[in-house]
Every structure is written in structure tokens, then in C-alpha cells.
Design a protein around this motif. Structure first.
Motif, PDB file in Angstrom:
ATOM      1  N   ARG A  72      30.958  11.138   9.758  1.00 37.06           N
ATOM      2  CA  ARG A  72      32.034  11.680   8.924  1.00 37.06           C
ATOM      3  C   ARG A  72      32.140  10.983   7.582  1.00 37.06           C
ATOM      4  N   GLY A  73      31.116  10.214   7.242  1.00 35.76           N
ATOM      5  CA  GLY A  73      31.089   9.562   5.933  1.00 35.76           C
ATOM      6  C   GLY A  73      32.013   8.378   5.806  1.00 35.76           C
ATOM      7  N   MET A  74      32.359   7.750   6.922  1.00 38.62           N
ATOM      8  CA  MET A  74      33.265   6.605   6.914  1.00 38.62           C
ATOM      9  C   MET A  74      32.504   5.314   7.201  1.00 38.62           C
ATOM     10  N   ASP A  75      32.858   4.247   6.506  1.00 37.87           N
ATOM     11  CA  ASP A  75      32.387   2.920   6.905  1.00 37.87           C
ATOM     12  C   ASP A  75      33.102   2.503   8.183  1.00 37.87           C
ATOM     13  N   LEU A  76      32.487   1.579   8.901  1.00 42.61           N
ATOM     14  CA  LEU A  76      33.102   0.984  10.090  1.00 42.61           C
ATOM     15  C   LEU A  76      33.077  -0.524   9.935  1.00 42.61           C
ATOM     16  N   THR A  77      34.236  -1.155  10.070  1.00 43.23           N
ATOM     17  CA  THR A  77      34.313  -2.612  10.035  1.00 43.23           C
ATOM     18  C   THR A  77      34.769  -3.125  11.390  1.00 43.23           C
ATOM     19  N   LEU A  78      34.043  -4.088  11.902  1.00 45.16           N
ATOM     20  CA  LEU A  78      34.350  -4.714  13.195  1.00 45.16           C
ATOM     21  C   LEU A  78      34.994  -6.063  12.938  1.00 45.16           C
ATOM     22  N   ILE A  79      36.047  -6.367  13.689  1.00 44.88           N
ATOM     23  CA  ILE A  79      36.856  -7.563  13.443  1.00 44.88           C
ATOM     24  C   ILE A  79      37.030  -8.334  14.740  1.00 44.88           C
ATOM     25  N   GLU A  80      36.745  -9.628  14.689  1.00 45.92           N
ATOM     26  CA  GLU A  80      37.031 -10.465  15.859  1.00 45.92           C
ATOM     27  C   GLU A  80      38.537 -10.606  16.042  1.00 45.92           C
ATOM     28  N   THR A  81      39.007 -10.541  17.285  1.00 44.44           N
ATOM     29  CA  THR A  81      40.430 -10.721  17.548  1.00 44.44           C
ATOM     30  C   THR A  81      40.859 -12.112  17.125  1.00 44.44           C
ATOM     31  N   MET A  82      42.024 -12.187  16.474  1.00 40.86           N
ATOM     32  CA  MET A  82      42.499 -13.454  15.926  1.00 40.86           C
ATOM     33  C   MET A  82      43.658 -13.987  16.767  1.00 40.86           C
ATOM     34  N   PRO A  83      43.712 -15.302  16.989  1.00 44.14           N
ATOM     35  CA  PRO A  83      44.751 -15.904  17.837  1.00 44.14           C
ATOM     36  C   PRO A  83      46.071 -16.077  17.113  1.00 44.14           C
ATOM     37  N   LEU A  84      46.762 -14.954  16.902  1.00 42.34           N
ATOM     38  CA  LEU A  84      48.054 -14.976  16.219  1.00 42.34           C
ATOM     39  C   LEU A  84      49.127 -14.402  17.128  1.00 42.34           C
ATOM     40  N   GLY A  85      50.122 -15.219  17.473  1.00 40.30           N
ATOM     41  CA  GLY A  85      51.277 -14.737  18.224  1.00 40.30           C
ATOM     42  C   GLY A  85      51.002 -14.519  19.695  1.00 40.30           C
TER      43      GLY A  85
END
Length: 341
Positions: A193-206
């Protein structure tokens, strides 16, 4: 919203003690959200009283002060920014900086639930790109991850955004036991669909009511899995944030990797964050902060505001210190929704 604030402050660019130029402001419009994602919030959240939040006029004034100091990119975040009443007036006000060329990009991160309603108006206000959080393409799993909400509503929002001419980047938090099953489908869906995909490591917040060690999936492991099907080539392209990108040969699309846990990106940090209450955080992974409200509310001139911003930038740490202790407990009590990641 009509505002034109005159400042006597110097137009000197914001540079921290490590020589990093600050050109990117992430401004939280609210800590509230209509979802309760398992890596972001506890199921039963206590949100800030609305009276404690900056007014939209104050947010405009604050953001404009940063633009005067060389910030060229502003991202409106949350919580979910589109649940803030009259939020469009903030985008419309800030668009004047786009018109005169001082601001290169005005954008937002959203969960997509209200995009179908707001996409056209955002485009008219000068927004050209949005980041949409989407961790799964399975409707049942979506409900489990968000603890509420409908995948179909988000899909409608994605379509509305593209119909309005907005570029869309999908953000997916890498979750152990989830993302491994869906990563190939996510890549095919986004790039198809012409979209970039960004993968993010889960962050230890809250405290989110879950063991962080059960959620954490290193992106080094996920990349190896991706490479069993797709051909990846590292590229030097950047979009102003911390993501490092690869090109996928089979699709021509990009995948971004944001790795706060497994690989620090602090040496190139160009960002600061301001909460919906006007507290400036110079690092997502530290508690260094300064309250800008006294400078905003106590003076008609912006000189005190610039002085406070300067003090915060000088105290910006070299890097974050994300870690999860042996009990799976985060080292920072602040929830992701307070600053938008």
C-alpha cells in the motif's frame, strides 16, 4: 486560534553540550487515549486532570518558541492526540510556520481510530505525513493488544489518510510471541500500500500490568527472521528520527528499526519532548526535566521561556539508560502515553 508572540530572545540555534543540534520537538497534546495497549498502559489508567494541561494556545506559543530557535520538525503526540478537544486548531495555528518556511514538517503519531474523521482537515492544515501504530493485522489479536478498539476502524482510518493525500508510516512494536508470527504479513501489507514500516523495541516505561521480559523481542532477532524471506539492504536515508532503515529488494519499500534496548541511537539525538502539562524532557529514557509553565504563564514576553529552554538543553544527558530489572520491572515509572514515545 490566533496568536503572534514576539520574543526578545536570540535566534541562536539550540545545541547541547555534546554538540548535537536540536531540530525536532515532540509535543504531547494529551496523556489520554481511547485504547489501552498492553505495552503502553495499564488497563485502568488514572489520567491527568484536564485543568493541569496546557491550553492549545499555550502549546502554540511554546512550539513557536522552539521554531524561533531552529526547530524545523514538530510531531504532535499523546496519548492519542486526536482525542484532545479542538486539536485541529493547534495544527491550523502551527501551519503558519510551514507557510513562511520556518517549519519543514508538522506531523503526528496516532493510533488511527479517529483518522477517518480528521484526515482531510489535517491535510488542509499542512500535515503531509502521519505515523500510525499498528501491531497486528488480526482483528482478534488487535482487540487483545489494545484491550479495546476495532481493527476495522483503523483500516478505515488508513484508507482515509491515503485518500487525503497523506503519506503513512506504520509503527509496530515488536512483541515476543506476536510479531514473529506476523512480520512477513506486516511487510507485505505496508509495502503493498506504499507505506513504510518501522519496528520498535518495547521500552520499559511505566507499570502496564505485564512482565516486560515476556514482551521484549530484540530487533536483531527479528531482522534475522525477516531475512529468511526478504532481501534487506542497509541505506543511509533518515526521516529525522532515530530509525535506521533498510530497503527490501522484493518490494522496493523501507523498513525502519528503532532499537532503544539493543542498540543505542543517542549519538545522533536531535529531539526533545514536552508533556501536555508543559514539562520539557530532554531524554525519553531519563527523568531530566524542567517545567516550562512558570515561564509561559508568568511573563508576557518569551524571554523567560527561552531562558528555561536553554537551561534544559544544557542539561541534556549523553544518552538514555533503558533497562528491565530481574523482576521485569521498568526503571522509569512514567508511562509511554505521557510523552508519546
Amino acid at each position: 486560534m490566533t496568536a503572534s508572540f514576539v520574543t526578545n530572545a536570540s535566534s541562536c540555534p539550540l545545541t547541547d553540550l555534546f554538540g548535537r543540534r536540536i531540530t525536532y520537538l515532540r509535543l504531547s497534546a494529551t496523556d489520554r487515549c481511547d485504547l489501552r495497549c498492553v505495552y503502553c498502559m495499564a488497563e485502568n489508567m488514572t489520567f491527568l486532570p484536564r485543568r493541569d494541561l496546557l491550553t492549545l494556545e499555550e502549546m502554540d506559543r511554546l512550539a513557536s518558541a522552539f521554531v524561533a530557535r531552529g526547530v524545523s520538525k514538530i510531531r504532535i503526540t499523546g496519548g492519542e492526540p486526536l482525542v484532545r478537544k479542538d486539536i485541529l486548531t493547534l495544527f491550523e495555528a502551527l501551519s503558519r510556520h510551514l507557510t513562511r518556511g520556518a517549519l519543514k514538517e508538522l506531523t503526528l503519531t496516532t493510533n488511527g481510530t479517529l483518522l477517518a474523521k480528521y484526515a482531510e482537515a489535517l491535510a488542509r492544515a499542512g500535515v503531509r505525513r502521519v505515523n500510525v501504530s499498528l501491531d497486528t493485522l488480526d482483528a482478534t489479536r488487535f482487540r487483545e493488544i489494545t484491550r479495546r478498539g476495532s481493527l476495522g476502524v483503523v483500516m478505515d482510518g488508513l484508507q482515509a489518510a491515503q485518500d487525503a493525500g497523506l503519506a503513512v508510516k506504520l509503527n509496530a512494536v515488536a512483541l515476543k510471541g506476536v510479531t514473529e508470527d506476523e512480520i512477513h504479513d506486516l511487510i507485505a501489507f505496508a509495502h503493498g500500500r506504499g507505506m513504510d514500516l518501522t519496528l520498535i523495541e518495547t521500552m520499559p516505561l511505566g507499570d502496564v500490568g505485564a512482565d516486560r521480559t515476556d514482551q521484549y523481542l530484540p530487533l536483531t532477532d527479528l531482522r534475522r527472521l525477516i531475512e529468511t524471506r526478504w532481501t534487506l539492504t542497509d541505506i543511509r536515508e533518515r526521516t529525522g528520527g532515530p530509525a535506521r532503515y533498510v530497503r527490501v529488494a522484493e518490494t522496493g519499500g523501507r523498513i525502519g528499526f528503532i532499537t532503544p534496548m539493543s542498540h543505542s541511537f543517542c549519538e545522533t539525538c536531535n529531539r526533545v519532548r514536552v508533556s501536555a502539562t508543559g514539562v520539557l524532557y530532554t531524554c525519553l529514557g531519563q527523568e531530566d526535566k524542567i517545567d516550562l509553565r512558570p515561564a509561559l504563564r508568568g511573563f508576557e514576553s518569551d524571554q523567560a521561556l527561552h531562558t528555561a529552554i536553554d537551561a534544559a538543553i544544557k542539561a541534556k544527558p549523553r544518552g538514555h539508560d533503558f533497562r528491565i530489572d530481574r523482576r521485569g520491572t521498568p526503571t522509569l515509572a512514567r508511562h509511554m502515553s505521557a510523552l508519546g514515545g
